[in-house]
Enzyme design. Sequence first.
Site, PDB file in Angstrom:
ATOM      1  CD1 TRP A 110      -0.294  -5.913  -3.161  1.00  0.00           C
ATOM      2  CD2 TRP A 110      -0.254  -6.657  -1.051  1.00  0.00           C
ATOM      3  NE1 TRP A 110       0.231  -7.184  -3.174  1.00  0.00           N
ATOM      4  CE2 TRP A 110       0.275  -7.662  -1.903  1.00  0.00           C
ATOM      5  CE3 TRP A 110      -0.319  -6.925   0.310  1.00  0.00           C
ATOM      6  CZ2 TRP A 110       0.724  -8.905  -1.426  1.00  0.00           C
ATOM      7  CZ3 TRP A 110       0.125  -8.153   0.784  1.00  0.00           C
ATOM      8  CH2 TRP A 110       0.637  -9.115  -0.087  1.00  0.00           C
TER       9      TRP A 110
ATOM     10  CG  ASN B 233       0.332   2.180   3.739  1.00  0.00           C
ATOM     11  OD1 ASN B 233      -0.727   2.227   3.115  1.00  0.00           O
ATOM     12  ND2 ASN B 233       1.457   2.703   3.285  1.00  0.00           N
ATOM     13  N   GLY B 234      -0.654  -1.133   6.641  1.00  0.00           N
ATOM     14  CA  GLY B 234      -0.388  -2.008   7.784  1.00  0.00           C
ATOM     15  C   GLY B 234      -1.577  -2.898   8.085  1.00  0.00           C
TER      16      GLY B 234
ATOM     17  CD  GLU C  77      10.646 -11.804  -7.999  1.00  0.00           C
ATOM     18  OE1 GLU C  77       9.928 -11.266  -7.157  1.00  0.00           O
ATOM     19  OE2 GLU C  77      11.883 -11.723  -7.952  1.00  0.00           O
TER      20      GLU C  77
ATOM     21  CE  LYS D  93      11.699  -2.801  -5.403  1.00  0.00           C
ATOM     22  NZ  LYS D  93      12.519  -3.885  -5.973  1.00  0.00           N
TER      23      LYS D  93
ATOM     24  CE  LYS E  99      14.320 -11.306  -9.163  1.00  0.00           C
ATOM     25  NZ  LYS E  99      15.063 -10.962  -7.970  1.00  0.00           N
TER      26      LYS E  99
ATOM     27  CB  CYS F 266      -0.860   0.043   1.243  1.00  0.00           C
ATOM     28  SG  CYS F 266      -1.828  -1.430   1.514  1.00  0.00           S
TER      29      CYS F 266
HETATM   30  C1  F6R Z   1      12.380 -10.467  -5.167  1.00  0.00           C
HETATM   31  C2  F6R Z   1      12.249  -9.403  -4.194  1.00  0.00           C
HETATM   32  C3  F6R Z   1      11.885  -9.765  -2.796  1.00  0.00           C
HETATM   33  C4  F6R Z   1      12.650  -8.869  -1.809  1.00  0.00           C
HETATM   34  C5  F6R Z   1      12.156  -9.137  -0.382  1.00  0.00           C
HETATM   35  C6  F6R Z   1      12.943  -8.352   0.638  1.00  0.00           C
HETATM   36  O1  F6R Z   1      12.750  -9.976  -6.411  1.00  0.00           O
HETATM   37  O2  F6R Z   1      12.408  -8.255  -4.497  1.00  0.00           O
HETATM   38  O3  F6R Z   1      12.104 -11.107  -2.545  1.00  0.00           O
HETATM   39  O4  F6R Z   1      14.009  -9.132  -1.929  1.00  0.00           O
HETATM   40  O5  F6R Z   1      10.801  -8.799  -0.283  1.00  0.00           O
HETATM   41  O6  F6R Z   1      12.826  -6.983   0.415  1.00  0.00           O
HETATM   42  P1  F6R Z   1      13.864  -5.959   1.011  1.00  0.00           P
HETATM   43  O7  F6R Z   1      15.177  -6.216   0.377  1.00  0.00           O
HETATM   44  O8  F6R Z   1      13.308  -4.624   0.668  1.00  0.00           O
HETATM   45  O9  F6R Z   1      13.909  -6.207   2.497  1.00  0.00           O
END
Ligand code: F6R
Length: 609
Positions: free
Chosen positions: A74, A99-100, A489, A604, A486, A2
């Site tokens: 989301w 958010n949350g 996903e 993300k 990769k 979100c």
């Molecule tokens: C995969 C991807 C996720 C992040 C994971 C951790 O391509 O991006 O698996 O690596 O959600 O996210 P961060 O690095 O932001 O803690």
Amino acid sequence: MCGIVGAVAQRDVAEILVEGLRRLEYRGYDSAGVAVIQNGELSRTRRLGKVQELSSALDEAPLAGGTGIAHTRWATHGEPSERNAHPHVSEGDIAVVHNGIIENHNKLREKLKGLGYVFASDTDTEVICHLVHHELKTADNLLTAVQATVKQLEGAYGTVVIDRRDSERMVVARSGSPLVIGFGLGENFVASDQLALLPVTRSFAFLEEGDVAEVTRREVNIYDVNCNPVKREVKESEVTHDAGDKGEYRHYMLKEIYEQPTAIAHTLEGRIAGGKVLDSAFGENAAEFLKDIKHVQIIACGTSYHAGMAARYWLEDWAGVSCNVEIASEFRYRKSHLFPNSLLVTISQSGETADTLAALRLAKDMGYKATLTICNSAGSSLVRESDMAYMMKAGAEIGVASTKAFTVQLAGLLMLTTAIGRHNGMSEEMQAAITQSLQSMPAKVEQALGLDDAIAELAEDFADKHHALFLGRGDQYPIAMEGALKLKEISYIHAEAYASGELKHGPLALIDADMPVIVVAPNNELLEKLKSNVEEVRARGGLMYVFADKDAEFESDDTMKVIPVPHCDEFMAPLIYTIPLQLLSYHVALIKGTDVDQPRNLAKSVTVE
Ligand code: F6R
């Protein structure tokens, strides 16, 4: 996940809010909405689907007004739909974005129903707006009503509240979900990520856990968890990458794959001198923290976890310290034992991953000697709450599938290996060899990117495939894991990675002509072992794609396509072999026609548990 944007201004803010949401689109969402106060009334527009749907609806029926909030949702509680989209409204007076996750929402919902409130959505968020509405019946103002509300919430929230009867104010609260205040001239803003506000300001203050702030056009008053007034430092943003710009590239992911030489060069800048990695790369006082380290515990999720897995080989082999690596969501709910002189390292692109942050907080209570985060987001919770921070400087990563963040994490972890190694007797020659390797990485990555066309052709073979197996050994095993992640996903092909020595303990049963097997084969001391594993696959009719050093002596034939990877030394090999796997997943996704930058169901920045 979100996204939140809010504004109090003299001018109409709907466009600013929608542009802010656009800049947060990369986080992944299923619906979007905006509410503004227009002539003392709340006006709200929400749409299921993309921000563009919301924007088109606003083109047809514009919303005017200087105070407003907006959100991309989301789904967690309640299906993706217009009625569950934020902002949520109570009695036509209060509008809220959040958010949350509010964990005690069921109990609060029952209480509020008992008080006569009617719920219009299935979300946990709606309890916040009815609670604020209820509290306002006795509170002095919106600020105290929100302060009274958040005391009743269990779980995580970043929330913004507006009241149509008090039209020049928003009240924002943070606990477990980031919020940043943006300071303008005669107007002020709030967002879950500074990227959303870059077109209107570059001055930001990050709220701390438990903060509640009252934001008007002229003033921002922040109160801590005990309702005492506090100051939070206002900083000029150093974010240089414009999230809105894909440049000549078809997708952010491709742009970010191609940005890797520059991103790696940035991360090295000013951090290596005289054949040594400077302790200051890890922040002030790092030398003091790093000097007695004998054990490293790495915590991360997803791609960042794979970077940590690779680093374990390096820390144990070259720095001479023991190392454990664990997924954050497991670490936080497991009883683990503390080794003497342990350093806790979190790795995170966003710096806001809920499980990683919770693991850091737990580790601090456990008494680790020091905590270090390897992180790409300045001002994020992980950076603020760790003793030391290695700022990745990879630039904003927009594609949901992490690419440049991963290779920059690898470079950072290799630097950490030499910094810890130096305090544990790593020779000057070894340090010089590693730093030389680091400095030649950008050029070598550039060479590896030259494989793009060959890989695009190869990707055609995967068009009708539903499964794939990735194999690697030693520090290439985590690279195989990252390659599999990769592929799954963004192309939705089921992919698994195995340390190739494990093949005969089960996965060999899967091998047939419909199961492509991707092998990463640099010329290292495990090459001959790997070759035996390749023969095991060949003998069972498997079709292999081998990314191999030119000296590794693999030859293409009916059962095997060999893709020569530029020759590289052992320190950079994991990073270099990542590049063709990123390109492979990208090209397969193109052929499959998936949403490369925002793959289905993913977000993300995972700010909920
Ligand atoms: C995969 C991807 C996720 C992040 C994971 C951790 O391509 O991006 O698996 O690596 O959600 O996210 P961060 O690095 O932001 O803690």
